[in-house]
Design a protein around this motif. Structure first.
Motif, mmCIF file in Angstrom:
data_model
loop_
_atom_site.group_PDB
_atom_site.id
_atom_site.type_symbol
_atom_site.label_atom_id
_atom_site.label_comp_id
_atom_site.label_asym_id
_atom_site.label_seq_id
_atom_site.Cartn_x
_atom_site.Cartn_y
_atom_site.Cartn_z
ATOM 1 N N LYS A 135 51.960 -30.850 7.452
ATOM 2 C CA LYS A 135 52.200 -30.423 5.729
ATOM 3 C C LYS A 135 52.915 -31.578 4.329
ATOM 4 O O LYS A 135 52.816 -30.755 3.585
ATOM 5 C CB LYS A 135 53.384 -29.494 6.328
ATOM 6 N N TYR A 136 53.903 -32.685 4.992
ATOM 7 C CA TYR A 136 54.626 -32.789 3.461
ATOM 8 C C TYR A 136 53.539 -33.714 3.028
ATOM 9 O O TYR A 136 53.792 -34.532 1.856
ATOM 10 C CB TYR A 136 56.247 -33.369 4.258
ATOM 11 N N ARG A 158 50.171 -32.051 2.768
ATOM 12 C CA ARG A 158 50.275 -31.428 2.166
ATOM 13 C C ARG A 158 49.641 -30.262 2.042
ATOM 14 O O ARG A 158 48.298 -28.986 1.335
ATOM 15 C CB ARG A 158 49.984 -31.173 0.574
#
Length: 356
Positions: A120-121, A124
């Motif tokens: 997710k981070y 992305r």
């Protein structure tokens, strides 16, 4: 188009989930096979060296057949060998030398949650709520499986080592997926074979196998009160708990998303506990039974995620880029043209790959 990609995604799930389950079952029996050898006189590190080196030698013909992979994707092979093979093993044994085994195991199996954060981070890419919830439930189950309350001892360096093992576990799934990406994809069997070979070379440097008493393998060992040749658990550990486990595990990532495959891998802790109960006489308590059910529930929840055109409809945590054809599960593009068109749920093309 939507129905065809959904059908491909359903086929991928039917192929990937059994492979991930076989991998978890195979990995889960490694401790049960290793314990009689350790009790017979081999050190834990020497047992791990035997496991990795034996598997590497067994897969040497595979490595030779895929020798072009060294030129095509050297970074993936080297990273897999150092992280997914050497890193996980070294960090785990360093951790249990300073903190209880249960605590180390729990921290290492934070890997699926760390993987979700990475996807997710760092990458992305969106993740489904099903995968996130499944990971959380599975890790909660692990708390009960390892009975963390029976041996909590805080040692900063030990915790760092255990978390390092969790990070290396993330590398296992990320690199397994990366092997099929780009202009020069690598067969999963090549990644497994070269990863184990690199891992064996790296582990030889610090385990000093020439100091071990390998005559133990010519004798008998005891398993749950029964005597059997030491070569039996040794062969099981090499062929089933390593060769089969890595090959099926890495290949499963080609059909499932890395985050889903990682949560299913939590079943290894349940398998390890049950196999120790059946083969070593280490009985399960009520908390461990409850924990095993939670791990199963978490793995099932994670793998039930489905692609959807509307991120809100499928509970996606973070939107994909429609220009890239991202699926709702937030994995690789669905179909943006070319011969690999038709992959669904963000899965990689339905071709074989590796496992560690």
């Amino acid at each position: 188009m939507h129905s065809s990609t959904s059908a491909v995604g359903s086929t991928a799930r039917r192929l990937g989930l059994p492979l991930a389950l076989v991998s978890a079952l195979s990995f889960g029996g490694s401790g049960t096979a290793a314990k009689p050898l350790i009790e017979a006189g081999l050190s834990p590190l020497h047992v791990v060296w035997l496991r990795v080196t034996g598997a590497a030698l067994f897969l040497l013909p595979v490595a030779w057949r895929h020798r072009q992979a060294v030129r095509r994707r050297p970074g993936v092979l080297l990273g897999f060998g150092l992280l997914a093979v050497t890193g996980v093993q070294a960090c785990y044994f360093a951790a249990i030398s300073r903190i209880p085994v249960g605590v180390a195991l729990l921290l290492e199996y934070l890997g699926p949650l760390l993987l979700l954060g990475y996807v997710k981070y760092v990458q992305r890419r969106p993740i489904t709520r099903a995968a996130a919830v499944g990971a959380g439930v599975a890790v909660t189950g692990l708390v009960f499986v390892v009975e963390i309350w029976n041996g909590l001892a805080f040692d900063t360096l030990g915790v760092v080592f255990a978390l390092g093992g969790a990070c290396c576990q993330v590398g296992y799934f990320v690199l397994a997926e990366a092997g099929r990406e780009g202009d020069h994809p690598v067969d999963p069997m090549a990644v497994s074979a070269f990863g184990l070979l690199i891992g064996a070379i790296a582990m030889t440097a610090f385990t000093r196998p020439w100091d071990a008493d390998w005559s133990v393998l010519a004798g008998q060992v005891t398993m749950n009160g029964s005597s059997l040749p030491a070569l039996v658990p040794a062969a099981w550990m090499v062929l089933i708990a390593t060769v089969l486990a890595y090959l099926t595990g890495v290949t499963s990532v080609q059909y499932l998303s890395p985050q889903v495959a990682a949560v299913v891998a939590n079943l290894e802790a349940v398998v390890a506990t049950v196999s120790a109960w059946v083969l070593l006489g280490e009985r399960l308590g009520t908390p461990q039974l409850v924990g095993g059910l939670l791990v199963l529930a978490g793995a099932f929840t994670a793998q039930t995620s489905r692609p959807a055109a509307d991120p809100e409809a499928d509970g996606v945590l973070g939107a994909g880029d429609p220009a890239l054809g991202r699926t709702a599960e937030g994995d690789l593009p669905v179909a943006v043209g070319g011969p690999r068109e038709g992959t669904a749920e963000g899965q990689l093309p339905l071709q074989p790959n590796q496992s560690a």
